[in-house]
Write a protein that holds these residues in place. Structure first.
Motif, PDB file in Angstrom:
ATOM      1  N   VAL A  41       8.825 -27.208  46.470  1.00  0.00           N
ATOM      2  CA  VAL A  41      10.635 -28.597  45.952  1.00  0.00           C
ATOM      3  C   VAL A  41      11.478 -28.043  44.726  1.00  0.00           C
ATOM      4  O   VAL A  41      12.397 -28.279  45.088  1.00  0.00           O
ATOM      5  N   TRP A  49      16.073 -27.955  40.956  1.00  0.00           N
ATOM      6  CA  TRP A  49      15.454 -28.264  42.749  1.00  0.00           C
ATOM      7  C   TRP A  49      15.313 -26.849  43.116  1.00  0.00           C
ATOM      8  O   TRP A  49      16.504 -26.634  42.833  1.00  0.00           O
ATOM      9  N   THR A  84      20.164 -30.347  53.584  1.00  0.00           N
ATOM     10  CA  THR A  84      19.731 -29.362  54.374  1.00  0.00           C
ATOM     11  C   THR A  84      20.572 -27.914  54.018  1.00  0.00           C
ATOM     12  O   THR A  84      21.555 -28.019  53.571  1.00  0.00           O
ATOM     13  N   ARG A 107      13.172 -26.086  55.185  1.00  0.00           N
ATOM     14  CA  ARG A 107      12.453 -27.369  54.708  1.00  0.00           C
ATOM     15  C   ARG A 107      12.162 -27.795  53.965  1.00  0.00           C
ATOM     16  O   ARG A 107      12.392 -28.832  53.360  1.00  0.00           O
ATOM     17  N   ALA A 108      12.102 -26.793  53.120  1.00  0.00           N
ATOM     18  CA  ALA A 108      11.321 -26.542  51.479  1.00  0.00           C
ATOM     19  C   ALA A 108      13.505 -27.230  50.721  1.00  0.00           C
ATOM     20  O   ALA A 108      12.661 -28.212  49.766  1.00  0.00           O
ATOM     21  N   ARG A 110      15.758 -29.193  52.400  1.00  0.00           N
ATOM     22  CA  ARG A 110      15.413 -30.276  52.579  1.00  0.00           C
ATOM     23  C   ARG A 110      14.723 -31.467  52.102  1.00  0.00           C
ATOM     24  O   ARG A 110      15.078 -32.423  51.681  1.00  0.00           O
ATOM     25  N   THR A 111      13.732 -30.758  51.306  1.00  0.00           N
ATOM     26  CA  THR A 111      12.215 -32.057  51.290  1.00  0.00           C
ATOM     27  C   THR A 111      12.953 -31.674  49.486  1.00  0.00           C
ATOM     28  O   THR A 111      12.950 -32.881  49.064  1.00  0.00           O
ATOM     29  N   SER A 112      13.754 -30.873  48.738  1.00  0.00           N
ATOM     30  CA  SER A 112      14.305 -31.026  47.239  1.00  0.00           C
ATOM     31  C   SER A 112      15.265 -31.560  47.810  1.00  0.00           C
ATOM     32  O   SER A 112      15.124 -32.690  46.255  1.00  0.00           O
ATOM     33  N   ALA A 114      15.858 -34.365  49.399  1.00  0.00           N
ATOM     34  CA  ALA A 114      16.125 -35.871  49.270  1.00  0.00           C
ATOM     35  C   ALA A 114      15.100 -35.749  48.150  1.00  0.00           C
ATOM     36  O   ALA A 114      15.544 -36.951  47.450  1.00  0.00           O
ATOM     37  N   ALA A 115      14.513 -35.653  47.376  1.00  0.00           N
ATOM     38  CA  ALA A 115      13.699 -35.778  46.121  1.00  0.00           C
ATOM     39  C   ALA A 115      14.400 -36.023  45.430  1.00  0.00           C
ATOM     40  O   ALA A 115      14.689 -36.654  44.613  1.00  0.00           O
TER      41      ALA A 115
END
Length: 119
Positions: A41, A49, A84, A107-108, A110-112, A114-115
């Motif tokens: 991420v 990021w 996203t 997906r990566a 989105r996770t990035s 959020a983090a």
């Protein structure tokens, strides 16, 4: 002798974000131990990021299909918002071509996102 790429100086862009620095370091080490680089991420190349640099041409990988439209044989455009990333082909207009590699990019990202917001 074991490589020690995870032992490196922190760049000035990382110094202001302790969460980024921690995740970068953890993912650098995890990648040395077998983490799929595409599951990160954070970006080991740009030291940020992933969602902040995913639009870079460095993240287009035709061989694996990451950010790539196979039918058109061209790089996908990327738009990142607060939640996203969306991919689209500049030639055929297909939005986020449904491939495992492109799903992994989204997906990566989105996770990035959020983090980065969790800090």
């Amino acid at each position: 002798m074991r490589r020690r790429a995870h032992l490196r100086l922190v760049t000035s862009s990382e110094a202001g974000d302790s969460a980024l620095t921690e995740v970068l370091s953890a993912e650098d080490l995890a990648e040395e131990l077998g983490l799929d680089p595409h599951a990160r991420v954070t970006c080991g190349l740009h030291r940020c990021w992933l969602h902040q640099c995913v639009a870079s041409p460095d993240h287009v990988i035709p061989v694996t299909g990451h950010r790539w439209c196979r039918p058109c044989r061209c790089a996908l455009d990327v738009v990142v918002d607060d939640t996203t990333a969306r991919l689209s082909c500049p030639r055929c207009g297909t939005g986020t071509p449904d491939t495992a590699a492109n799903r992994q990019v989204v997906r990566a990202c989105r996770t990035s996102i959020a983090a980065a917001h969790a800090r």
